[in-house]
Design an enzyme around this catalytic site. Structure first.
Site, PDB file in Angstrom:
ATOM      1  N   SER A 184      96.796  63.603  67.425  1.00 51.56           N
ATOM      2  CA  SER A 184      95.901  62.969  67.982  1.00 51.56           C
ATOM      3  C   SER A 184      96.195  61.901  69.390  1.00 51.56           C
ATOM      4  CB  SER A 184      94.181  63.402  68.123  1.00 51.56           C
ATOM      5  OG  SER A 184      93.571  62.951  69.384  1.00 51.56           O
ATOM      6  N   HIS A 196      88.668  68.370  64.956  1.00 51.31           N
ATOM      7  CA  HIS A 196      88.645  67.556  66.092  1.00 51.31           C
ATOM      8  C   HIS A 196      88.452  67.341  67.129  1.00 51.31           C
ATOM      9  CE1 HIS A 196      91.072  64.810  68.507  1.00 51.31           C
ATOM     10  NE2 HIS A 196      90.554  63.707  68.199  1.00 51.31           N
ATOM     11  N   ASN A 197      88.830  68.390  67.830  1.00 54.38           N
ATOM     12  CA  ASN A 197      89.104  68.862  69.386  1.00 54.38           C
ATOM     13  C   ASN A 197      88.110  69.122  69.777  1.00 54.38           C
ATOM     14  OD1 ASN A 197      91.566  68.064  69.353  1.00 54.38           O
ATOM     15  ND2 ASN A 197      92.370  69.851  70.335  1.00 54.38           N
ATOM     16  N   GLU A 251      85.425  66.726  70.037  1.00 59.34           N
ATOM     17  CA  GLU A 251      86.086  66.007  71.821  1.00 59.34           C
ATOM     18  C   GLU A 251      85.423  67.309  72.717  1.00 59.34           C
ATOM     19  OE1 GLU A 251      90.334  66.721  73.636  1.00 59.34           O
ATOM     20  OE2 GLU A 251      90.773  65.584  72.120  1.00 59.34           O
ATOM     21  N   LYS A 280      92.715  69.056  62.975  1.00 66.95           N
ATOM     22  CA  LYS A 280      92.396  68.613  64.328  1.00 66.95           C
ATOM     23  C   LYS A 280      92.601  69.986  65.334  1.00 66.95           C
ATOM     24  CE  LYS A 280      94.496  67.224  67.867  1.00 66.95           C
ATOM     25  NZ  LYS A 280      94.739  67.782  69.014  1.00 66.95           N
TER      26      LYS A 280
END
Length: 486
Positions: A133, A191-192, A195, A188
């Site tokens: 990232s 995480h997105n 986000e 990940k």
């Protein structure tokens, strides 16, 4: 052409691949690069020369590329998720030997990584699925990296990753071995999802300040710049401040006002929401941010709807009330912070639920640490999240951490004022509203779910539990109701 074997190879030289290759080389690791479209190879080598004669060696065919790397070979792939990854593995595998290691650095679905790890193991190869990232800037100067899969493979590349990752002064490199299987990709992906929530909440703060508070782009630039010096200090708030300061180079005014209000997406946010539903983990802030993107895509329909409702007396903003700007800015700051805690809480709970299901043993505090630098959701308050899990690794929810609970209590009046003001003004704040509903549901000992369960038992004999005695119960609601009507 490298005279001696290089330390590592990288296949796939689009924006992320090119920048990561240059980052690795700039840290003193000679690297071989390969791309199916050979012009990309030459372009990368050319850039390496310009950026300080970095040790980047280009190859136009897969065999010489693989043979140029020291054994056991480590090759990072940065190609589009799905079939292109399988194709690249197939191409490289023809020349790899036992003990060699393949690292997928793309945004891949975690189950694909687990499938590939098993498949390549049959040939004696090691495999890592590694979330990366930070966009092109992070890839070039230090991303946050989330490698999962073979621990032996991680050990083969650890020295490189520790140097290439973003470095945070008080907590070290933003990389750690995440865990087995597809855990790196899963982390990940979430995480997105966080986000998505973060970006939506910031967009709502902007909408309220602009539409209700009538702030100009200059004022918004000032507000977000100021916010980035306090509790909201983060990459996304920083770039938001920058965006409000940029003038249109093709006309008058600010560029942000000319950008079409239609949000694209690559799919990781959708996967996050699907996983939340699958694992029964409430994630309303992340879900609302995905819905907001879907709604933004209905641009033509929204233009027509605006006409219909304008004729019915609905303007873009329902009430033209005068607000105290200073108070509004402070309220929105508090509402944004409180909503953000909910978004991160949902993401962390989703990671934990998957970790339990798969036996990954993920450490949530360590994830907060590696997200402190390099990645898109990097923010000063990740420090606070790490401390919360350090205090209590078994913390049920970030909301009940004593520190965060105190902050939410202090901000909740402002949060409610912002949501009420938005509703009365006809400005949708789905993320802030969903976060507030999440908080209000979570903090209440008793919810109206008793009625929903009674309804389920009424029409489907699904049974219910009681508050005052053990066991499962079923009532003939229909018969009783009919008798009482006679």
């Amino acid at each position: 052409m490298a005279v001696q074997p290089t330390r590592i190879g990288l296949a796939g030289l689009a924006v992320m691949g090119q920048n990561l290759a240059l980052n690795i080389a700039s840290k003193g690791f000679p690297i071989s690069v390969y791309n199916r479209t050979t012009s990309k190879v030459d372009e990368t080598v050319e850039r390496a020369k310009k950026e300080g004669n970095l040790p980047v060696y280009g190859f136009h065919d897969p065999e010489s590329f693989v043979n140029s790397i020291q054994k056991p070979r480590v090759i990072i792939m940065l190609v589009k998720a799905g079939a292109p990854v399988d194709q690249t593995i197939k191409t490289l595998s023809a020349y790899l030997e036992k003990g060699d290691c393949i690292v997928d650095g793309g945004n891949e679905w975690y189950e694909n990584t687990e499938r590939r790890e098993k498949a390549v193991a049959e040939n004696g190869f090691l495999y890592l699925g590694m979330g990366v990232s930070g966009g092109e800037e992070g890839a070039r100067n230090g991303p946050s990296m989330m490698p999962g899969g073979s621990f032996e493979a991680y050990k083969n590349i650890e020295d490189i990753l520790l140097k290439v990752a973003a470095q945070v002064r008080d907590s070290g490199p933003c990389v750690t071995y995440i865990g087995k299987g597809g855990s790196g990709n899963f982390v990940k992906m979430v995480h997105n999802g966080i986000e998505y929530g973060d970006m939506q909440l910031i967009a709502e703060a902007y909408d309220v300040l602009k539409s209700v508070g009538k702030l100009t782009n200059e004022e918004l630039h000032g507000v977000f710049t100021e916010w980035n010096k306090g509790e909201l200090e983060s990459f996304l708030v920083e770039i938001t401040a920058d965006i409000f300061g940029i003038k249109d180079d093709k006309g008058d005014g600010h560029l942000v006002d000319k950008v079409l209000d239609k949000t694209g997406m690559k799919g990781t946010g959708k996967w996050t929401v699907q996983q939340a539903a699958e694992l029964s983990v409430p994630s309303p802030t992340i879900e609302s941010s995905l819905d907001a993107r879907f709604l933004s895509g209905l641009k033509d329909e929204r233009v027509q709807a605006a006409k219909v409702f304008k004729e019915g007396g609905f303007g873009d903003v329902l009430t033209d009330q005068t607000v105290d700007k200073k108070q509004l800015i402070d309220d929105v700051r508090k509402a944004l912070y409180a909503s953000k805690i909910c978004s991160y809480a949902q993401g962390m709970n989703l990671i934990r639920a998957k970790s339990v299901e798969k036996g990954w043993g993920l450490k949530l505090g360590e994830l907060a640490r590696i997200w402190k630098g390099g990645c898109i959701i990097r923010a000063i308050f990740l420090d606070r999240i790490k401390q919360a899990y350090d205090r209590n690794a078994e913390l049920a929810n970030l909301l009940v951490d004593p520190e965060f609970a105190k902050e939410i209590i202090e901000r909740q009046s402002a949060w409610r004022r912002v949501v009420c003001l938005s509703i009365n003004s006809g400005i949708s704040t789905p993320g802030m509203s969903a976060s507030l509903a999440y908080f209000d549901s979570y903090r209440r000992e008793r919810l109206p779910a008793n009625l929903v369960q009674a309804q389920r038992d009424y029409f489907g004999a699904h049974t219910y539990e009681r508050t005052d005695m053990e066991g499962s119960f079923h009532t003939e609601w229909f018969k009783i109701a009919r008798q009482s009507k006679m």
